[in-house]
Design a protein around this motif. Structure first.
Motif, PDB file in Angstrom:
ATOM      1  N   TYR A 208      43.473  36.295   5.338  1.00 53.14           N
ATOM      2  CA  TYR A 208      43.965  36.723   6.654  1.00 53.14           C
ATOM      3  C   TYR A 208      45.003  37.812   6.458  1.00 53.14           C
ATOM      4  O   TYR A 208      45.959  37.654   5.706  1.00 53.14           O
ATOM      5  CB  TYR A 208      44.567  35.544   7.404  1.00 53.14           C
ATOM      6  CG  TYR A 208      45.161  35.918   8.752  1.00 53.14           C
ATOM      7  CD1 TYR A 208      44.390  36.549   9.725  1.00 53.14           C
ATOM      8  CD2 TYR A 208      46.501  35.643   9.043  1.00 53.14           C
ATOM      9  CE1 TYR A 208      44.922  36.901  10.953  1.00 53.14           C
ATOM     10  CE2 TYR A 208      47.050  35.983  10.274  1.00 53.14           C
ATOM     11  CZ  TYR A 208      46.256  36.610  11.216  1.00 53.14           C
ATOM     12  OH  TYR A 208      46.783  36.965  12.431  1.00 53.14           O
ATOM     13  N   ILE A 209      44.788  38.949   7.164  1.00 49.23           N
ATOM     14  CA  ILE A 209      45.712  40.078   7.126  1.00 49.23           C
ATOM     15  C   ILE A 209      46.205  40.293   8.549  1.00 49.23           C
ATOM     16  O   ILE A 209      45.503  40.892   9.379  1.00 49.23           O
ATOM     17  CB  ILE A 209      45.015  41.352   6.596  1.00 49.23           C
ATOM     18  CG1 ILE A 209      44.384  41.087   5.228  1.00 49.23           C
ATOM     19  CG2 ILE A 209      45.988  42.520   6.518  1.00 49.23           C
ATOM     20  CD1 ILE A 209      43.548  42.226   4.707  1.00 49.23           C
TER      21      ILE A 209
ATOM     22  N   PRO B  48      35.640  19.874 -14.289  1.00 51.33           N
ATOM     23  CA  PRO B  48      36.947  20.256 -13.759  1.00 51.33           C
ATOM     24  C   PRO B  48      37.325  19.427 -12.530  1.00 51.33           C
ATOM     25  O   PRO B  48      36.458  19.056 -11.728  1.00 51.33           O
ATOM     26  CB  PRO B  48      36.767  21.729 -13.384  1.00 51.33           C
ATOM     27  CG  PRO B  48      35.607  22.192 -14.202  1.00 51.33           C
ATOM     28  CD  PRO B  48      34.709  21.008 -14.333  1.00 51.33           C
ATOM     29  N   PRO B  49      38.606  19.151 -12.358  1.00 53.07           N
ATOM     30  CA  PRO B  49      39.062  18.457 -11.146  1.00 53.07           C
ATOM     31  C   PRO B  49      39.003  19.395  -9.944  1.00 53.07           C
ATOM     32  O   PRO B  49      38.914  20.622 -10.097  1.00 53.07           O
ATOM     33  CB  PRO B  49      40.507  18.074 -11.481  1.00 53.07           C
ATOM     34  CG  PRO B  49      40.939  19.096 -12.484  1.00 53.07           C
ATOM     35  CD  PRO B  49      39.714  19.433 -13.285  1.00 53.07           C
ATOM     36  N   ASP B  50      39.052  18.815  -8.736  1.00 56.27           N
ATOM     37  CA  ASP B  50      39.126  19.646  -7.532  1.00 56.27           C
ATOM     38  C   ASP B  50      40.395  20.494  -7.602  1.00 56.27           C
ATOM     39  O   ASP B  50      41.455  20.029  -8.060  1.00 56.27           O
ATOM     40  CB  ASP B  50      39.169  18.774  -6.281  1.00 56.27           C
ATOM     41  CG  ASP B  50      37.922  17.911  -6.137  1.00 56.27           C
ATOM     42  OD1 ASP B  50      36.933  18.199  -6.832  1.00 56.27           O
ATOM     43  OD2 ASP B  50      37.954  16.953  -5.344  1.00 56.27           O
ATOM     44  N   ASN B  51      40.307  21.728  -7.133  1.00 58.81           N
ATOM     45  CA  ASN B  51      41.466  22.617  -7.219  1.00 58.81           C
ATOM     46  C   ASN B  51      41.507  23.561  -6.029  1.00 58.81           C
ATOM     47  O   ASN B  51      40.471  23.891  -5.436  1.00 58.81           O
ATOM     48  CB  ASN B  51      41.456  23.403  -8.530  1.00 58.81           C
ATOM     49  CG  ASN B  51      40.176  24.193  -8.733  1.00 58.81           C
ATOM     50  OD1 ASN B  51      40.069  25.349  -8.358  1.00 58.81           O
ATOM     51  ND2 ASN B  51      39.167  23.551  -9.341  1.00 58.81           N
ATOM     52  N   MET B  52      42.717  23.995  -5.681  1.00 55.28           N
ATOM     53  CA  MET B  52      42.910  24.876  -4.536  1.00 55.28           C
ATOM     54  C   MET B  52      44.076  25.811  -4.837  1.00 55.28           C
ATOM     55  O   MET B  52      45.056  25.428  -5.497  1.00 55.28           O
ATOM     56  CB  MET B  52      43.185  24.057  -3.278  1.00 55.28           C
ATOM     57  CG  MET B  52      43.252  24.867  -1.992  1.00 55.28           C
ATOM     58  SD  MET B  52      43.197  23.804  -0.518  1.00 55.28           S
ATOM     59  CE  MET B  52      44.698  22.849  -0.738  1.00 55.28           C
ATOM     60  N   ASN B  53      43.977  27.046  -4.340  1.00 57.26           N
ATOM     61  CA  ASN B  53      45.027  28.046  -4.529  1.00 57.26           C
ATOM     62  C   ASN B  53      45.406  28.655  -3.191  1.00 57.26           C
ATOM     63  O   ASN B  53      44.530  29.040  -2.403  1.00 57.26           O
ATOM     64  CB  ASN B  53      44.542  29.162  -5.467  1.00 57.26           C
ATOM     65  CG  ASN B  53      44.171  28.651  -6.840  1.00 57.26           C
ATOM     66  OD1 ASN B  53      45.022  28.348  -7.654  1.00 57.26           O
ATOM     67  ND2 ASN B  53      42.867  28.550  -7.095  1.00 57.26           N
ATOM     68  N   PHE B  54      46.702  28.725  -2.947  1.00 58.50           N
ATOM     69  CA  PHE B  54      47.216  29.394  -1.743  1.00 58.50           C
ATOM     70  C   PHE B  54      48.143  30.504  -2.205  1.00 58.50           C
ATOM     71  O   PHE B  54      49.117  30.269  -2.927  1.00 58.50           O
ATOM     72  CB  PHE B  54      47.968  28.411  -0.854  1.00 58.50           C
ATOM     73  CG  PHE B  54      48.551  29.059   0.365  1.00 58.50           C
ATOM     74  CD1 PHE B  54      47.735  29.577   1.366  1.00 58.50           C
ATOM     75  CD2 PHE B  54      49.932  29.167   0.521  1.00 58.50           C
ATOM     76  CE1 PHE B  54      48.274  30.191   2.487  1.00 58.50           C
ATOM     77  CE2 PHE B  54      50.477  29.778   1.636  1.00 58.50           C
ATOM     78  CZ  PHE B  54      49.641  30.288   2.622  1.00 58.50           C
ATOM     79  N   ASN B  55      47.836  31.742  -1.794  1.00 61.58           N
ATOM     80  CA  ASN B  55      48.615  32.902  -2.223  1.00 61.58           C
ATOM     81  C   ASN B  55      49.037  33.748  -1.035  1.00 61.58           C
ATOM     82  O   ASN B  55      48.280  33.901  -0.063  1.00 61.58           O
ATOM     83  CB  ASN B  55      47.791  33.766  -3.188  1.00 61.58           C
ATOM     84  CG  ASN B  55      47.454  33.045  -4.472  1.00 61.58           C
ATOM     85  OD1 ASN B  55      48.309  32.865  -5.329  1.00 61.58           O
ATOM     86  ND2 ASN B  55      46.202  32.623  -4.613  1.00 61.58           N
ATOM     87  N   VAL B  56      50.238  34.302  -1.124  1.00 61.28           N
ATOM     88  CA  VAL B  56      50.783  35.205  -0.121  1.00 61.28           C
ATOM     89  C   VAL B  56      51.243  36.471  -0.824  1.00 61.28           C
ATOM     90  O   VAL B  56      51.961  36.406  -1.840  1.00 61.28           O
ATOM     91  CB  VAL B  56      51.968  34.578   0.638  1.00 61.28           C
ATOM     92  CG1 VAL B  56      52.505  35.565   1.671  1.00 61.28           C
ATOM     93  CG2 VAL B  56      51.551  33.277   1.295  1.00 61.28           C
TER      94      VAL B  56
ATOM     95  N   ALA C 284      53.660  35.032  -3.734  1.00 62.78           N
ATOM     96  CA  ALA C 284      53.932  33.616  -3.949  1.00 62.78           C
ATOM     97  C   ALA C 284      52.600  32.895  -4.054  1.00 62.78           C
ATOM     98  O   ALA C 284      51.628  33.267  -3.389  1.00 62.78           O
ATOM     99  CB  ALA C 284      54.771  33.037  -2.814  1.00 62.78           C
ATOM    100  N   GLY C 285      52.561  31.885  -4.886  1.00 62.41           N
ATOM    101  CA  GLY C 285      51.312  31.154  -5.077  1.00 62.41           C
ATOM    102  C   GLY C 285      51.546  29.680  -5.310  1.00 62.41           C
ATOM    103  O   GLY C 285      52.555  29.279  -5.906  1.00 62.41           O
TER     104      GLY C 285
ATOM    105  N   ASN D 221      45.925  34.191   1.424  1.00 60.83           N
ATOM    106  CA  ASN D 221      44.640  33.866   0.801  1.00 60.83           C
ATOM    107  C   ASN D 221      44.619  32.385   0.411  1.00 60.83           C
ATOM    108  O   ASN D 221      45.546  31.875  -0.223  1.00 60.83           O
ATOM    109  CB  ASN D 221      44.415  34.714  -0.443  1.00 60.83           C
ATOM    110  CG  ASN D 221      42.962  34.773  -0.845  1.00 60.83           C
ATOM    111  OD1 ASN D 221      42.230  35.639  -0.399  1.00 60.83           O
ATOM    112  ND2 ASN D 221      42.537  33.845  -1.691  1.00 60.83           N
ATOM    113  N   LEU D 222      43.553  31.709   0.838  1.00 55.82           N
ATOM    114  CA  LEU D 222      43.363  30.295   0.510  1.00 55.82           C
ATOM    115  C   LEU D 222      41.984  30.140  -0.115  1.00 55.82           C
ATOM    116  O   LEU D 222      40.982  30.564   0.466  1.00 55.82           O
ATOM    117  CB  LEU D 222      43.479  29.429   1.770  1.00 55.82           C
ATOM    118  CG  LEU D 222      43.249  27.924   1.580  1.00 55.82           C
ATOM    119  CD1 LEU D 222      44.353  27.302   0.729  1.00 55.82           C
ATOM    120  CD2 LEU D 222      43.173  27.232   2.942  1.00 55.82           C
ATOM    121  N   SER D 223      41.927  29.558  -1.283  1.00 56.13           N
ATOM    122  CA  SER D 223      40.650  29.385  -1.971  1.00 56.13           C
ATOM    123  C   SER D 223      40.630  28.051  -2.693  1.00 56.13           C
ATOM    124  O   SER D 223      41.688  27.447  -2.965  1.00 56.13           O
ATOM    125  CB  SER D 223      40.404  30.519  -2.972  1.00 56.13           C
ATOM    126  OG  SER D 223      41.390  30.500  -3.998  1.00 56.13           O
TER     127      SER D 223
END
Length: 753
Positions: free
Chosen positions: A620-621, A652-660, A673-674, A631-633
């Motif tokens: 989202y911009i 691999p375990p479940d994983n999620m990344n949130f970045n700004v 920031a992540g 960014n969310l992935s």
């Protein structure tokens, strides 16, 4: 009086010049690709000076102007601006994709001819960001945050890629056009590639054996060189340095290149890296996690409109400490002083020499591609004494790929031939033997068809492969060692052959902002040398390993669907997949001990397996100037042993990344920031235990200083700022509870010219 008048007008001219303004513009695109653009300042006669990240107008008279920027495949950008005397105005603009525009075609791989239109699920990752430069974990330090990608660590500097739950020798890495064979069959053998001279990595998720042969079962990493020197006849390059607090590690690197007016070019890349032992979140020094590397890359060739070739050479030298299985016991730790960088026992010494040549041509009715490469990989595991080699191999691998495509037809037809010659020999000075001397010859022929009609793009391919593997235990050293081949053949030689057919069929449909891709594909992997013939101790992993020469080749069948939505401010993608793998090979402890060495005996087993899961990515911009980006992935994968109805190991375990990312308006500073969330792995496989989840918090800032036409980039990044102490489920040291790195402050400096 005459001199006074002249002086008066000279003063007017001087002050008029001094009051002229400068406009500095940074350009980015909505889809993140680098493009060629044309910039005009309507109302001014000053021409734009093109820079790496944008352009600059110098000595512009104060006044009102219209800034106009255009690039093929993007909307025309126009903005009214007013420049004041002596002002330095900085702008950041985002070139946006028209809603009714056709997709820009990006070539993912010249060898195979596939482009961004392919129905394969793929992600392109830029390696140019200064904050990501020189991670202690090499390329995988960045790639493991790509949805669907994970890294299995054996300490810093040794990370193996996993794609959609499949790793080890089930992921193909294409580096310098070469299908990399660096003895990745070993659990303690890393990817062996860093980011020196690398521009981006294209990650293909899912089986791609139809184009890349054995091993492309989980996916492919296509590593692309940085070739900025082809854009100008001036000298182009960079020099920089990095520091990592986690290991007091530093890295110095440099690149330079030039294209001549006769279209001939040459370039070189250099780097040296040195790390002490890292610290975990509790401040404990993890002994013998130290390592150092040195690299040099040389390139030369010709770049013409319809003919391109490139000759490249890479030398990569690594000294990698091996963490002991008893490291977490205080009385057995190999930790010394905090800044000790001297190699200590045990460690690996790895040298790679890679020579490659590629050539491509474009004609009115067809195009061709040719690649030839030769790779020498020498690996020594030194455990008992510095002047003795416990385990050592020299692998020589010749790889070839040729393709011709008929382009001036409704259906694009591509025909390819691809194969390898590989010889792996135990070093004469080796004291122990895990696998016999061995060689293989393989060749594959494939056909790929592409057809585009209206909003649909169809792609299908078919391939046949043959591989013959020969194990040879007839050398005097192997005889003296008592190495035994399965069946104990009289001539101490054993041959196995594998062949089969793979294919893929997929379609993409583009509907304005929406794109749907679906693909059905098969992949295969021939058992590697260790899985077939190993019968000995592996010093680096404290195991006694036994293979099985009767294994069949692994064969997978996968279906996946990918949906993409792209808007000027919001984009989203979602992928789901399901695959079956016949004759899946996995490694496990037999709970028995080898009498002579006292090592645990590990054996290979072959079962049928099922994997399924998915990935998502949302961006989202909120502002049109691209100053703020969210960014969310994330990804999840499940793997099951179908034969005995239990989870597979190394999933691999479940994983999620949130970045700004925040780029304040009119400033050359970027803040980031992540948050990386790793879930609990509550579905352990055979002989595995449940692993707790953990959270990593990262912050970063980068700034660009203009030094005339050049640029100084500074990046400061804090990884794992909360200093989390954890053991990752995919760590190859998990069984020994060796903790992962704690807080790391990374400082990067890079001067670009």
């Amino acid at each position: 009086m005459k001199y006074c008048v002249i002086s008066f007008f000279l003063c007017i001219g001087f002050f008029s010049f001094a009051q002229n303004a400068t406009l500095d513009v940074n350009v980015s695109t909505e889809d993140g690709f680098d493009v060629f653009f044309d910039a005009k300042l309507i109302g001014s006669s000053v021409d734009a000076e093109i820079l790496e990240k944008g352009f600059q107008f110098k000595d512009v008279k104060p006044g009102k102007y219209t800034l106009q920027v255009q690039a093929i495949g993007y909307e025309l950008f126009q903005k009214e601006i007013e420049l004041k005397p002596s002002q330095l105005m900085k702008l950041d603009i985002l070139l946006q994709i028209p809603e009714d525009a056709l997709d820009e075609v990006i070539i993912l791989d010249e060898q195979s001819g596939i482009s961004s239109k392919t129905p394969y699920s793929f992600t392109s990752v830029s390696m140019g960001a200064i904050q990501q430069k020189s991670s202690p974990n090499g390329l995988m330090g960045t790639l493991r945050e790509v949805p669907g990608v994970y890294g299995a660590e054996f300490g810093q500097g040794i990370v193996k890629p996993f794609i959609r739950g499949l790793g080890f020798s089930r992921v193909v890495t294409v580096f310098q056009g070469n299908k990399l064979e660096n003895q990745q069959w070993g659990a303690d053998h890393g990817l062996g590639v860093n980011d020196l001279g690398v521009d981006r990595v294209d990650v293909i998720k899912g089986p791609a054996s139809v184009l890349y042969g054995s091993g492309a079962l989980g996916g492919v990493l296509l590593i692309k060189d940085n070739e900025d020197y082809l854009k100008s006849t001036d000298w182009t390059g960079n020099v920089g340095s990095s520091f990592n607090s986690i290991s007091n590690g530093y890295r110095t690197f440099a690149s330079i290149g030039k294209k001549l007016e006769n279209d001939f070019y040459f370039a070189t890349d250099l780097a040296y890296e040195n790390h002490a032992d890292y610290k975990d979140g509790d401040g404990r020094i993890i002994g013998n996690s130290r390592f150092n590397t040195s690299s040099i890359r040389l390139h030369t060739g010709i770049e013409k409109e319809q003919f391109q070739n490139k000759l490249s050479f890479t030398f990569h030298n690594q000294n990698l400490g091996i963490i002991s299985e008893n490291e977490m016991q205080d009385d057995s730790s190999l930790a010394t002083s905090r800044n000790d960088r001297s190699m200590q026992l045990p460690f690996q010494e790895v040298k790679d020499y890679l020579l490659s040549y590629k050539q491509s041509t474009q004609h009115e009715n067809f195009e061709t591609s040719l690649h030839l490469s030769h790779h020498v990989n020498t690996r020594k595991e030194i455990e008992e004494a510095f002047d003795e080699v416990d385990l050592g191999f020299r692998q020589m691998h010749t790889f070839y790929n040729g393709r011709i495509s008929l382009t001036n037809t409704k259906i694009k037809h591509s025909f390819g031939l691809q194969g390898s010659f590989l010889n792996n020999k135990n070093l004469d000075e080796a004291q122990e033997f895990l696998v016999p001397d061995a060689s293989f010859f393989e060749t594959g022929v494939y056909y790929m068809a592409e057809y585009e009609v209206k909003d649909y793009f169809f792609q299908g391919a078919l391939r046949y492969d043959f591989r013959e593997v020969t194990a040879d235990a007839s050398s005097q050293a192997l005889i003296n060692d008592g190495f035994i081949l399965p069946g104990e053949p009289e001539n101490r030689k054993l041959s196995s052959s594998f062949d089969g057919i793979t294919g893929s069929l997929g379609v993409s449909k583009t509907m304005n902002k929406h794109k749907v891709k679906t693909n059905i594909s098969t992949g295969f992997r021939t058992p590697d040398l260790a899985e077939l013939f190993s019968n000995g101790s592996h010093p680096g992993t404290t195991r006694f390993e036994i293979g099985n020469a009767n294994f069949d080749r692994e064969q997978s069948y996968q279906a996946d669907i990918n949906y993409e939505y792209t808007h000027q401010q919001f984009s989203a993608s979602l992928s789901v997949f399901s695959s079956l793998v016949d004759n899946y090979i996995f490694f496990s402890s037999s709970d028995q001990t080898e009498p002579e060495t006292g090592m645990n005996i590990w054996t290979y087993q072959q079962v049928d397996a099922r994997l399924y899961g998915g990935e998502f990515n949302f961006q989202y911009i909120p502002f049109s100037n691209n100053s703020l980006r969210f960014n969310l992935s994330g990804a999840m994968v499940r793997g099951d042993n179908v034969d005995i109805d239990e989870p597979l190991t190394f999933i691999p375990p479940d994983n999620m990344n949130f970045n700004v990312n925040w780029l304040p308006f009119n400033t050359p500073t970027t803040f980031s920031a992540g948050l990386r969330l790793i879930g609990e792995q509550s579905r352990p496989g055979f002989n595995e235990e449940q692993t707790d989840g953990y959270t990593l918090f990262n912050l970063g800032v980068s700034h660009y200083f203009e030094l005339g036409a050049n640029e100084l980039q500074v990046g400061l990044t804090g990884n794992n700022l909360l200093n989390e102490t954890y053991v990752d489920h995919m760590s190859l040291l998990r069984a020994n509870s060796v903790t992962s790195p704690g807080r790391n402050i990374m400082l990067n400096l890079r001067f670009q010219f």
